[in-house]
Design an enzyme around this catalytic site. Structure first.
Site, PDB file in Angstrom:
ATOM      1  N   CYS A 181     -10.200  -4.972   0.113  1.00 45.09           N
ATOM      2  CA  CYS A 181     -11.327  -4.030   0.189  1.00 45.09           C
ATOM      3  C   CYS A 181     -12.214  -4.213  -1.047  1.00 45.09           C
ATOM      4  CB  CYS A 181     -10.812  -2.592   0.297  1.00 45.09           C
ATOM      5  SG  CYS A 181     -10.248  -1.899  -1.271  1.00 45.09           S
TER       6      CYS A 181
ATOM      7  N   GLU B 152      -3.052  -4.718  -3.118  1.00 43.74           N
ATOM      8  CA  GLU B 152      -3.579  -5.655  -4.123  1.00 43.74           C
ATOM      9  C   GLU B 152      -3.658  -5.002  -5.494  1.00 43.74           C
ATOM     10  OE1 GLU B 152      -4.757  -4.906  -1.169  1.00 43.74           O
ATOM     11  OE2 GLU B 152      -6.027  -6.475  -0.329  1.00 43.74           O
TER      12      GLU B 152
ATOM     13  N   CYS C  95      -4.085   0.602  -2.649  1.00 41.05           N
ATOM     14  CA  CYS C  95      -3.946  -0.634  -1.864  1.00 41.05           C
ATOM     15  C   CYS C  95      -2.886  -1.538  -2.482  1.00 41.05           C
ATOM     16  CB  CYS C  95      -5.254  -1.404  -1.842  1.00 41.05           C
ATOM     17  SG  CYS C  95      -6.565  -0.627  -0.908  1.00 41.05           S
TER      18      CYS C  95
ATOM     19  N   ASN D 278       0.835  -1.199   0.000  1.00 40.98           N
ATOM     20  CA  ASN D 278       0.000   0.000   0.000  1.00 40.98           C
ATOM     21  C   ASN D 278       0.875   1.255   0.000  1.00 40.98           C
ATOM     22  OD1 ASN D 278       0.549  -0.923   2.679  1.00 40.98           O
ATOM     23  ND2 ASN D 278      -1.028   0.391   3.513  1.00 40.98           N
TER      24      ASN D 278
HETATM   25  N1  THU Z   1      -5.179  -1.581   2.552  1.00 38.93           N
HETATM   26  C1  THU Z   1      -4.620  -2.379   1.597  1.00 38.93           C
HETATM   27  O1  THU Z   1      -3.571  -2.051   1.015  1.00 38.93           O
HETATM   28  N2  THU Z   1      -5.219  -3.550   1.316  1.00 38.93           N
HETATM   29  C2  THU Z   1      -6.294  -4.056   1.999  1.00 38.93           C
HETATM   30  O2  THU Z   1      -6.712  -5.166   1.714  1.00 38.93           O
HETATM   31  C3  THU Z   1      -6.916  -3.276   3.070  1.00 38.93           C
HETATM   32  C4  THU Z   1      -6.434  -1.876   3.213  1.00 38.93           C
HETATM   33  C5  THU Z   1      -4.469  -0.356   2.932  1.00 38.93           C
HETATM   34  C6  THU Z   1      -5.056   0.933   2.457  1.00 38.93           C
HETATM   35  C7  THU Z   1      -4.521   1.893   3.499  1.00 38.93           C
HETATM   36  O3  THU Z   1      -3.221   2.301   3.144  1.00 38.93           O
HETATM   37  C8  THU Z   1      -4.417   1.072   4.765  1.00 38.93           C
HETATM   38  O4  THU Z   1      -4.414  -0.282   4.334  1.00 38.93           O
HETATM   39  C9  THU Z   1      -5.540   1.293   5.759  1.00 38.93           C
HETATM   40  O5  THU Z   1      -6.777   1.172   5.149  1.00 38.93           O
END
Ligand code: THU
Length: 128
Positions: free
Chosen positions: A85, A54, A52, A41
């Site tokens: 998400c 993913e 994110c 992320n």
């Molecule tokens: N986040 C991800 O990278 N992947 C997920 O599956 C859930 C959330 C990140 C986005 C943000 O930088 C942090 O986690 C908090 O939401």
């Protein structure tokens, strides 16, 4: 037994740029040729521009020419394993409707899901 895709997700998680949430996530996606593409992320001070792990892994893979995928591993430091998400589920569905989604935490606990179960009745290009 050591799973290189899990190792890659745990490793790239350490590169997370998460100064606002302090929540670090790593993702590693395996394409049909067995190549591994990774993402973490990357947060932004405007919050909304945060990417994110993913989605970054998928977009990196697409930009490297990959088009078919087998598995994605999502790594985070939570007891209840962190799932992708909603936005990332849509992106995964679009590029890999049958992909296996493996969740892992730092203790090595894992869970495996199918994207079709994580995103039921998905909208996609078949409706256009
Ligand atoms: N986040 C991800 O990278 N992947 C997920 O599956 C859930 C959330 C990140 C986005 C943000 O930088 C942090 O986690 C908090 O939401």
């Amino acid at each position: 037994m050591r799973d290189p895709l899990i190792e890659a997700a745990l490793e790239v998680r350490r590169n997370a740029h998460a100064p606002f949430s302090h929540f670090q996530v790593g993702a590693a996606i395996e394409d049909a040729d067995g190549r591994i593409h990774t993402g973490c992320n990357v947060e932004n001070s405007t919050y909304g521009l945060t990417l994110c792990a993913e989605r970054l892994a998928v977009f990196k893979a697409i930009s490297e020419g990959a088009r078919q995928f087998r598995r994605i591993v999502v790594a985070a430091d939570t007891e209840t394993l962190t799932p992708p998400c909603g936005a990332c589920r849509q992106i995964l569905w679009e590029f890999a409707a049958d992909i296996e989604v493996v969740l892992v935490n730092l203790t090595g606990k894992t869970e495996t899901h199918r994207i079709k179960d994580l995103l039921p009745r998905a909208f996609d290009a078949s409706f256009l």
